[in-house]
Write a protein that holds these residues in place. Sequence first.
Motif, PDB file in Angstrom:
ATOM      1  N   ASP A 150       0.826  -1.201   0.000  1.00 24.98           N
ATOM      2  CA  ASP A 150       0.000   0.000   0.000  1.00 24.98           C
ATOM      3  C   ASP A 150       0.864   1.255   0.000  1.00 24.98           C
ATOM      4  OD1 ASP A 150      -2.482  -1.584   0.373  1.00 24.98           O
ATOM      5  OD2 ASP A 150      -1.592  -1.982   2.333  1.00 24.98           O
ATOM      6  N   GLY A 151       1.560   1.445  -1.102  1.00 23.68           N
ATOM      7  CA  GLY A 151       2.462   2.576  -1.245  1.00 23.68           C
ATOM      8  C   GLY A 151       3.903   2.140  -1.178  1.00 23.68           C
ATOM      9  N   ALA A 152       4.806   3.046  -1.485  1.00 17.55           N
ATOM     10  CA  ALA A 152       6.242   2.779  -1.393  1.00 17.55           C
ATOM     11  C   ALA A 152       6.708   3.132   0.013  1.00 17.55           C
ATOM     12  CB  ALA A 152       6.995   3.601  -2.437  1.00 17.55           C
ATOM     13  N   TRP A 153       7.463   2.222   0.639  1.00 20.50           N
ATOM     14  CA  TRP A 153       7.905   2.404   2.017  1.00 20.50           C
ATOM     15  C   TRP A 153       9.381   2.795   2.061  1.00 20.50           C
ATOM     16  CZ3 TRP A 153       5.274   2.073   6.715  1.00 20.50           C
ATOM     17  CH2 TRP A 153       3.928   1.711   6.622  1.00 20.50           C
ATOM     18  N   TYR A 154       9.662   3.779   2.898  1.00 18.24           N
ATOM     19  CA  TYR A 154      11.022   4.266   3.109  1.00 18.24           C
ATOM     20  C   TYR A 154      11.262   4.386   4.620  1.00 18.24           C
ATOM     21  CZ  TYR A 154      11.076   5.598  -1.836  1.00 18.24           C
ATOM     22  OH  TYR A 154      11.034   5.577  -3.205  1.00 18.24           O
ATOM     23  N   GLY A 155      12.473   4.817   4.976  1.00 15.96           N
ATOM     24  CA  GLY A 155      12.771   5.109   6.373  1.00 15.96           C
ATOM     25  C   GLY A 155      13.782   4.155   6.972  1.00 15.96           C
ATOM     26  N   GLY A 156      13.908   4.240   8.286  1.00 16.23           N
ATOM     27  CA  GLY A 156      14.869   3.408   8.995  1.00 16.23           C
ATOM     28  C   GLY A 156      16.238   4.042   8.997  1.00 16.23           C
ATOM     29  N   GLU A 176      18.475 -10.248   9.383  1.00 18.78           N
ATOM     30  CA  GLU A 176      18.263  -9.750  10.748  1.00 18.78           C
ATOM     31  C   GLU A 176      19.546  -9.166  11.318  1.00 18.78           C
ATOM     32  OE1 GLU A 176      15.483 -11.306  14.158  1.00 18.78           O
ATOM     33  OE2 GLU A 176      17.380 -12.401  14.232  1.00 18.78           O
ATOM     34  N   ARG A 177      19.424  -7.977  11.873  1.00 17.08           N
ATOM     35  CA  ARG A 177      20.568  -7.285  12.464  1.00 17.08           C
ATOM     36  C   ARG A 177      20.058  -6.289  13.489  1.00 17.08           C
ATOM     37  NH1 ARG A 177      22.565  -4.666   6.981  1.00 17.08           N
ATOM     38  NH2 ARG A 177      22.000  -6.766   6.383  1.00 17.08           N
ATOM     39  N   LEU A 178      20.984  -5.787  14.308  1.00 13.33           N
ATOM     40  CA  LEU A 178      20.622  -4.745  15.269  1.00 13.33           C
ATOM     41  C   LEU A 178      20.500  -3.416  14.536  1.00 13.33           C
ATOM     42  CD1 LEU A 178      22.898  -5.829  18.218  1.00 13.33           C
ATOM     43  CD2 LEU A 178      20.412  -5.643  18.319  1.00 13.33           C
ATOM     44  N   PHE A 179      19.392  -2.759  14.722  1.00 16.41           N
ATOM     45  CA  PHE A 179      19.067  -1.569  13.954  1.00 16.41           C
ATOM     46  C   PHE A 179      20.129  -0.487  14.099  1.00 16.41           C
ATOM     47  CE2 PHE A 179      16.913   2.606  13.690  1.00 16.41           C
ATOM     48  CZ  PHE A 179      16.506   2.554  12.368  1.00 16.41           C
ATOM     49  N   LEU A 180      20.562  -0.209  15.320  1.00 21.09           N
ATOM     50  CA  LEU A 180      21.539   0.854  15.554  1.00 21.09           C
ATOM     51  C   LEU A 180      22.963   0.323  15.678  1.00 21.09           C
ATOM     52  CD1 LEU A 180      19.439   3.016  18.026  1.00 21.09           C
ATOM     53  CD2 LEU A 180      20.038   3.607  15.681  1.00 21.09           C
ATOM     54  N   ALA A 181      23.149  -0.715  16.479  1.00 20.48           N
ATOM     55  CA  ALA A 181      24.513  -1.213  16.718  1.00 20.48           C
ATOM     56  C   ALA A 181      25.164  -1.698  15.436  1.00 20.48           C
ATOM     57  CB  ALA A 181      24.493  -2.327  17.763  1.00 20.48           C
ATOM     58  N   GLN A 182      24.384  -2.261  14.512  1.00 16.92           N
ATOM     59  CA  GLN A 182      24.931  -2.728  13.242  1.00 16.92           C
ATOM     60  C   GLN A 182      24.542  -1.805  12.088  1.00 16.92           C
ATOM     61  OE1 GLN A 182      23.468  -6.938  14.257  1.00 16.92           O
ATOM     62  NE2 GLN A 182      25.228  -7.353  12.951  1.00 16.92           N
ATOM     63  N   GLY A 183      24.029  -0.653  12.414  1.00 20.49           N
ATOM     64  CA  GLY A 183      23.620   0.311  11.399  1.00 20.49           C
ATOM     65  C   GLY A 183      24.364   1.616  11.499  1.00 20.49           C
ATOM     66  N   ALA A 184      25.602   1.568  12.025  1.00 17.53           N
ATOM     67  CA  ALA A 184      26.478   2.742  12.134  1.00 17.53           C
ATOM     68  C   ALA A 184      25.865   3.853  12.966  1.00 17.53           C
ATOM     69  CB  ALA A 184      26.842   3.262  10.734  1.00 17.53           C
ATOM     70  N   SER A 185      24.878   3.501  13.809  1.00 14.47           N
ATOM     71  CA  SER A 185      24.182   4.498  14.646  1.00 14.47           C
ATOM     72  C   SER A 185      23.655   5.651  13.804  1.00 14.47           C
ATOM     73  CB  SER A 185      25.097   5.013  15.767  1.00 14.47           C
ATOM     74  OG  SER A 185      25.514   3.943  16.588  1.00 14.47           O
ATOM     75  N   GLN A 186      23.284   5.339  12.562  1.00 12.66           N
ATOM     76  CA  GLN A 186      22.686   6.313  11.649  1.00 12.66           C
ATOM     77  C   GLN A 186      21.295   5.834  11.283  1.00 12.66           C
ATOM     78  OE1 GLN A 186      25.100   7.174   8.179  1.00 12.66           O
ATOM     79  NE2 GLN A 186      26.159   8.802   9.234  1.00 12.66           N
ATOM     80  N   GLY A 187      20.343   6.204  12.078  1.00 10.27           N
ATOM     81  CA  GLY A 187      18.972   5.815  11.789  1.00 10.27           C
ATOM     82  C   GLY A 187      18.040   6.337  12.853  1.00 10.27           C
ATOM     83  N   THR A 188      16.810   6.601  12.457  1.00 15.39           N
ATOM     84  CA  THR A 188      15.738   6.935  13.382  1.00 15.39           C
ATOM     85  C   THR A 188      14.660   5.885  13.152  1.00 15.39           C
ATOM     86  OG1 THR A 188      16.292   9.287  13.247  1.00 15.39           O
ATOM     87  CG2 THR A 188      14.116   8.722  14.111  1.00 15.39           C
TER      88      THR A 188
END
Length: 671
Positions: A150-156, A176-188
């Motif tokens: 239902d639409g194009a999804w972005y974010g994270g 599967e990964r840790l959102f922040l710890a494995q995401g360079a602490s670049q994300g909301t």
Amino acid sequence: MGQMTKLNWYAVLVTLLLLFVAVLPANASIKIVDTPDHLILERGDYKLTIAREAFEVSVIREGEVVFQSTEKSDAAPNLGFFVNGEWQRVKNLRSYHESGGVLWLDYDTTVTDVTAKAEIRPEEGRIHFQVWLLGSDVAYPPSLRFRLSDGAWYGGGFQGYRDKQTLPLNTARITERLFLAQGASQGTPVWYSTRGAAVWVRTPHDFLYSVQKTANSNDASILSISMPGVSALAYDILLAPTVRDVLRVINREIGFAQRVPPDEYFRLPIYTTWVEYKTAVTQQKVLEFARKIRQNKLPAGVVEIDDKWEDGYGDLRFDTGKFPDPKAMNDELHRLGFRVTLWIHPFVNIGTHSFDDPAVQKFLLKDLSGAPGIIHWWKGDGAVWDFTNPAAAIEFRSHLGELQRRYGFDGFKFDGGDVNLVPADLVPFRPVSATQFPDVYNREAAAHFPWSEARVGIYSQSLGIVQRLIDKNSVWGTDNGLASVVPEAIQTSMRGFIYVMPDMVGGNQYDNDRIDKELLVRWAQASALMPMMQFSLGPWHFDEETVRLCREASNLHIQFSSQIQKLAAAVPKTGEPILRPIWYNFPDDHDAENITDEFMLGDSILVAPVTQPNARSRDIYLPDGNWRSLQTRQLMTGGRLLRDYPAPFDTLPIFIREGFLRQTSFSPKPL
């Protein structure tokens, strides 16, 4: 007197009644339709349905499904959990009750003595959820799983160093990964669709997430969130007329940037020493670098001295063998017309003078024993400054201030501060979680220096700091290379870090990557109309054409800097991004919602960089309206795709909305 007393009491009673009414919840009761299969909560702007069998949730607005959780038939059910390697799920609804505008639900699960509980608070344009998995013997992580349809999804946030970035997320495969710890602490932790819906995780804790297809390959991908180590998972579903409106709600709540970096930061390119010299940087090499820039007539506002200038990591003092006279170096750089910034991090390595100093140790994050908590980062083992301690923050900034006073530095390039680079048994001076540490670091360090940039950040958008994308690979593709720069910069801009810096032109040349002439030039063009532009590898390593084309890209950045500065100045009041996807300006254009390799500067300038090797043309989508090519001056009607539009090696395709130039004194020249 008696009559006045009665009147006074009457006035008091009326006032108390009005106050009582005022403090009642806006939705003191919920309209619930109870059917054999669902509970249906109806509001004027949406309808929420909740399955009795399994915790399946959907939100319908104007007859259209805008949010849909996974179902009991899915391999990964909503609020499901693992026991002995097998999925367990929520079963039948045991009971529900409503109180004060809050709906409470209790479910059985497929595991005896484990129940699921949900709290739901519907409001106008928003539904608050909190969910629990309750068992007496084992703590199961609460979770959320929903369909990217239902639409194009972005974010994270950041999708990985060597993984293929996929946007929109509808067809992504993220293991599967840790959102922040494995995401360079670049994300909301916010995901949003072009249909004006968003999901916002509100529990301040890192979590496991993934994006995978369902068992049926024709179905949408599933975004899964599981949060070990907490008792409850809180999240909101937000609804607004368009994706632009829902992003405005989110960024207003987080807080618009309340500081604007200096105008010159937006006008002139930055040159960092990293790719040229890596850790072998010296005073002599920095001066040679600056002179090469000037000899090749390349405009540059800032020279950044990157890793490693310190005697020891964390000593915050120069290695005198490499930098015998930093003051004389800066004097010469200033004479050449540069500002100078210095690479800084929050770590104090074991074996340094600072780590052995009791006066410094008291300012470091502690572990449960009360000793400095030791972590491993990419330059060794050490401790971390405790920026939750006001005295520590002041002390750290005083060291940076001394570097400025003694040597003449203009500012700093802040690195580190990641969620995963604080002690696992974090004991800060003031209570914060590891996920909150990057924002504390930004607030107590980077935000105090006008000429500064930072790399980490979850909720520090209001500080108005320059946000640098994570180190890019020197490759063409979406595996953190050139093709990932535009979509990642858009993502960063959309989550409120408006002053985005797209890392260095050409990437970092890590591992076996090698920057070639074409990659460098096309990367320079792709960065030219972004808020910030940063070089590292000197184009003089190739040939005169490379120098000329990088110079032209830099001059184009200077030409458009007046527009960038104008947009930047408005951010504290409006929160409106400088760099935007097409769908932000045209939220009702469904043909634009999958465009990720073009961007807009404001609402009237469209940029379509070439990000494929050996390409001398590309497809370009023009949104509705009349658009004039900056290169050819040809006027074209939008709302269509331009197939194989010419983009020679010396050309960055730019289109300007008809009438915009007449409204301003802006008169750019083509590249």
